[in-house]
Design an enzyme around this catalytic site. Structure first.
Site, mmCIF file in Angstrom:
data_model
loop_
_atom_site.group_PDB
_atom_site.id
_atom_site.type_symbol
_atom_site.label_atom_id
_atom_site.label_comp_id
_atom_site.label_asym_id
_atom_site.label_seq_id
_atom_site.Cartn_x
_atom_site.Cartn_y
_atom_site.Cartn_z
ATOM 1 N N GLY A 8 0.789 -1.224 0.000
ATOM 2 C CA GLY A 8 0.000 0.000 0.000
ATOM 3 C C GLY A 8 0.818 1.270 0.000
ATOM 4 O O GLY A 8 0.276 2.360 -0.156
ATOM 5 N N CYS A 62 -27.652 -9.823 -16.755
ATOM 6 C CA CYS A 62 -26.996 -9.532 -18.030
ATOM 7 C C CYS A 62 -27.895 -10.008 -19.178
ATOM 8 O O CYS A 62 -28.382 -11.129 -19.178
ATOM 9 C CB CYS A 62 -25.643 -10.218 -18.091
ATOM 10 S SG CYS A 62 -24.867 -10.112 -19.718
ATOM 11 N N CYS A 68 -25.645 -13.023 -21.114
ATOM 12 C CA CYS A 68 -25.327 -14.313 -20.490
ATOM 13 C C CYS A 68 -26.227 -14.604 -19.296
ATOM 14 O O CYS A 68 -26.160 -15.682 -18.724
ATOM 15 C CB CYS A 68 -23.856 -14.348 -20.083
ATOM 16 S SG CYS A 68 -23.493 -13.344 -18.630
ATOM 17 N N CYS A 127 -22.887 -7.542 -19.056
ATOM 18 C CA CYS A 127 -21.658 -7.643 -18.274
ATOM 19 C C CYS A 127 -20.627 -6.659 -18.810
ATOM 20 O O CYS A 127 -20.441 -6.546 -20.028
ATOM 21 C CB CYS A 127 -21.056 -9.046 -18.386
ATOM 22 S SG CYS A 127 -22.004 -10.310 -17.560
ATOM 23 N N CYS A 135 -18.482 -12.780 -19.889
ATOM 24 C CA CYS A 135 -19.794 -12.856 -20.512
ATOM 25 C C CYS A 135 -19.761 -13.852 -21.681
ATOM 26 O O CYS A 135 -20.626 -14.727 -21.810
ATOM 27 C CB CYS A 135 -20.189 -11.480 -21.011
ATOM 28 S SG CYS A 135 -21.924 -11.335 -21.451
#
Lengths: 289, 270, 234
Positions: A38, A247, A250, A272, A278
């Site tokens: 970080g 979606c 899909c 998606c 997808c």
């Protein structure tokens, strides 16, 4: 499947465009970044053959870690087929001669802008994020000296000021992307402009996460299996986006959806944002009897 | 007469000082800055530092509050646990923690002491958030409570400070400092930029809060009327040195040093 | 006798640096004591230093020499050279000062002005308010003025608000600087009663009273300040 014809690598460039000294310098910075999860490590950013804001930071990191037998995937807004993604993929195919793919599980290095793939990442994979503004404290503190001191002292009270303002203004935490996280209980980090939907995928991920900011010349990292916690309030806990729709292609009910306007009447469709995920799902559904 | 008499020990008389300053010196040139300043401050005591511009008041204040290391001398503070902390031997982290918990600083210009880009509520809540309060409801309640205490309409909790008048901004700055229940507050000309009518209201508010919260205060002002109203005792500065110190009304009514006599006699008395 | 304040060889000089450093010796070699329940009245013409003495005793003026010892919180405390916070503690608990002039604080209502000495001692608001209202009533301040800041009051009203404040709590030692000056007879009588109450409660009083009748009514002893060389308690 999606493997593309590899263009002949251009012998006129050093492997992966950058010279070896520069790559070594970036690797050293990356080692430091991995050692201090970080923490923003400065590095000597180089001029890349495309403008700032197009992923120069991510590209330099990718160039520094790429090996001849790596398989590279590049996504932009979750899609493999957008201009930026295609250009960067072709850039490394040409300068390094590496194989490229659109399949998440097949890739060893995935450079990304805005998304983490829906398909769970595996140990050994490396995510490279393109970061516009690496400093999560910048919105409230313009001085670099001061933000560094704040990081050094863990002086992070102001981060919650932003979330407080969200709740006061909108009734809930409205920050929806670049949502700040605490890495390994120490540094507060900007996870790049990924939607907060993807924040939980950072937590204890088996993959190595590398972040590069080209204009600001900073890089940082989240090593595999590191705790990544999104900031929140006890009475307003962190929540990810949710959709009522599935979606349209899909039928996925748990992926990040993009809203598309499909005709002049303003009809909407939700699909998606991760095109590979997808496509894989759609293919599976077709092949199923 | 004695029916209502309750001889409680006065809250303001601490037995041990809260703050001890020894031979504090920082010079930018001959007689520029401040030198050889020593004093002790007890809990609940209000010390006024007066003198003309350039006399070293502001330098002294920044030395006292940890913003600028001295050439010589020490500043010590007795913390909540009763331990003495040497301000300039302590780490930057300890100094910062002190400044946002047990200490406060009220700037002359509220723009320097407030975050102008975030709401009044967030300004008040910031110290609490820095101390680890992670409950929005509590932050909200503290914000509403303090707005009321400093006589700002609580309905304005979500407004930006830049939409407030100068007097309101200054009161908001005071609330932002006092929310963490500090023991020691530094003030740099807190009524400086305000209209006279607004000043009176702010002074009255400060007087009440100082007594209610048993605050120790170091207040820098060039306004002797403000000093008389708020300070228990005064230090008069001239050319980097303290030329006279003592009880506020004694300094103002029976000044001893030629400079103090000049200062006091130069003030118009309405 | 239960002595509450003891003054020895007190001197006060004013040096006026703005006027060629001229030096005025106003008090010199002043010694006296005052016991509980006793009222010492300062005597002498205008300019003899009576008010200066009271202000010096109160710590408002800085003595040039000598000693002022006072019974405070069960002990003797030397006020000459004392720390400001000690003087303030003495003023909060032990030493009261009533003058005819009120120092007006902007925006603070009369009732609050009167209550302040009690609140500073830690009284509950309810107790303080009850006594303050009783005193304001006794001193004939109309109730409609109680919640107003006294800045706009007449001189007489301000004076009576200040008297109420002065007698708000009981002081072991009280300094009275012409508390009855320019009061009408009814109000002056109230002040006399308050002074008698304070004496009965065991306060030691030191006062300046121009009005002969009042002076004779309250005085137990006089301190003659006319001949400064021979100043002594009679």
């Amino acid at each position: 499947m999606n493997a593309q014809a590899i263009p002949a690598s251009d012998a006129g460039y050093n492997f992966a465009y950058l010279d070896e000294q520069t790559k070594r310098m970036i690797r050293r910075a990356l080692l430091k970044a991995v050692a201090i999860p970080g923490y923003q490590v400065p590095f000597g950013g180089r001029e890349m053959p495309l403008p700032y804001g197009w992923g120069t930071g991510g590209m330099q990191l990718t160039a520094a870690i790429l090996g001849a037998d790596d398989v590279l995937k590049v996504i932009d807004q979750g899609a493999d087929d957008t201009t930026n993604a295609v250009s960067i993929r072709r850039f490394f195919a040409r300068t390094a001669g590496v194989a490229t793919t659109e399949r998440t599980p097949a890739a060893t290095v995935i450079q990304t802008r805005h998304r983490i793939p829906e398909t769970p990442l595996a140990a050994g994979q490396i995510m490279v994020y393109q970061v516009p503004i690496p400093e999560p404290l910048r919105f409230i503190e313009p001085s670099e000296t001061e933000t560094r001191t704040m990081h050094a002292l863990g002086d992070y009270g102001v981060m919650h000021v932003k979330l407080y303002e969200d709740i006061a203004t909108f009734g809930h935490i409205a920050t929806s992307y670049a949502y700040p996280v605490t890495v390994d209980g120490r540094y507060v980090m900007d996870p790049s402009p990924i939607p907060k939907f993807d924040n939980p995928k950072l937590d204890r991920s088996p993959a190595l996460m590398l972040f590069g900011a080209g204009r600001e010349k900073r890089l940082y990292a989240v090593p595999p299996y590191t705790r990544v916690v999104s900031l929140d309030f006890e009475d307003h806990p962190f929540q990810i986006q949710q959709w009522e729709q599935c979606c349209a292609i899909c039928g996925s009910g748990d992926s990040y959806l993009d809203e598309l306007i499909v005709d002049d009447a303003g009809s909407k469709q939700f699909v998606c944002s991760d095109t590979d995920y997808c496509a894989q799902r759609a293919q599976q559904q077709e092949s199923r009897p | 007469m004695s029916a209502a008499e309750q001889l409680l020990p006065a809250t303001s008389v601490g037995t041990e000082p809260l703050f001890a300053v020894r031979d504090l010196t920082r010079l930018y040139g001959p007689e520029k800055g401040c030198q050889g300043v020593s004093f002790e401050l007890y809990p609940g005591e209000v010390l006024g530092i007066v003198g003309e511009s350039g006399s070293g008041k502001s330098t002294l204040l920044s030395l006292l509050c940890g913003r600028c290391p001295p050439d010589r001398g020490s500043v010590q503070y007795r913390d909540g646990a009763g331990d003495w902390l040497d301000l300039y031997a302590a780490s930057e982290a300890e100094r910062r923690t002190l400044l946002r918990t047990e200490w406060g600083f009220v700037e002359q210009n509220p723009r320097d002491g407030l975050r102008m880009g975030v709401s009044a509520g967030a300004n008040i809540g910031e110290r609490l958030m820095a101390q680890g309060v992670r409950h929005y409801g509590q932050l909200r309640a503290a914000g509403l409570d303090w707005l009321q205490q400093v006589e700002i309409d609580p309905a304005r909790i979500d407004d930006l400070p830049r939409t407030f008048s100068g007097g309101m901004q200054q009161r908001l700055q005071i609330a932002r400092n006092l929310v963490s229940s500090p023991k020691l507050v530094f003030m740099d000309e807190p009524t400086g930029g305000l209209d006279v009518s607004v000043q009176a209201r702010l002074l009255d508010l400060l007087r009440g809060l100082v007594r209610e919260l048993d605050l120790a205060v170091v207040i820098v002002t060039h306004d002797l009327a403000v000093a008389r109203l708020l300070a228990d005792r005064l230090m008069v500065m001239r050319r980097s040195r303290v030329v006279e110190s003592g009880l506020t009304d004694q300094i103002l009514d029976d000044p001893q040093h030629p400079y103090t006599q000049l200062l006091v006699s130069s003030v118009l008395q309405p | 006798m239960n002595t509450l304040i003891e003054v020895r060889d007190l001197a006060k000089t004013f040096t006026l640096h703005q006027q060629h450093g001229v030096s005025l010796q106003v008090l010199r070699g002043l010694s006296f004591t005052v016991a509980a329940g006793e009222c010492l009245v300062l005597h002498g013409q205008s300019g003899a230093g009576k008010s200066t003495l009271l202000r010096t005793l109160y710590g408002n003026y800085l003595p040039a020499g000598g000693s002022i010892r006072i019974r405070h919180a069960g002990d003797w405390l030397e006020l000459v050279g004392a720390e400001p916070r000690q003087v303030l503690a003495v003023r909060r608990q032990t030493l009261g000062y009533v003058s005819q002039f009120l120092r007006v604080i902007p925006r603070v209502p009369a009732l609050e002005v009167v209550m302040e000495p009690a609140l500073a001692r830690g009284w509950s608001r309810a107790d303080a308010e009850a006594r303050a209202k009783a005193l304001l009533t006794r001193l004939n301040i109309p109730e409609r003025l109680w919640q107003l800041a006294p800045g706009t009051f007449s001189g007489g009203e301000q004076q009576r608000v200040n008297l109420a404040r002065g007698f708000m709590v009981s002081w072991p030692v009280m300094l009275l600087d012409e508390p009855t000056a320019s009061l009408d007879e009814a109000n002056a009588r109230v002040v006399l009663e308050l002074i008698d109450d304070a004496k009965a409660a065991g306060s030691a009083l030191i006062g300046i009273f121009h009005d002969r009748a009042i002076r004779e009514a309250v005085a137990d002893r006089y301190l003659d300040m006319t001949q400064e060389d021979l100043a002594h308690a009679s």
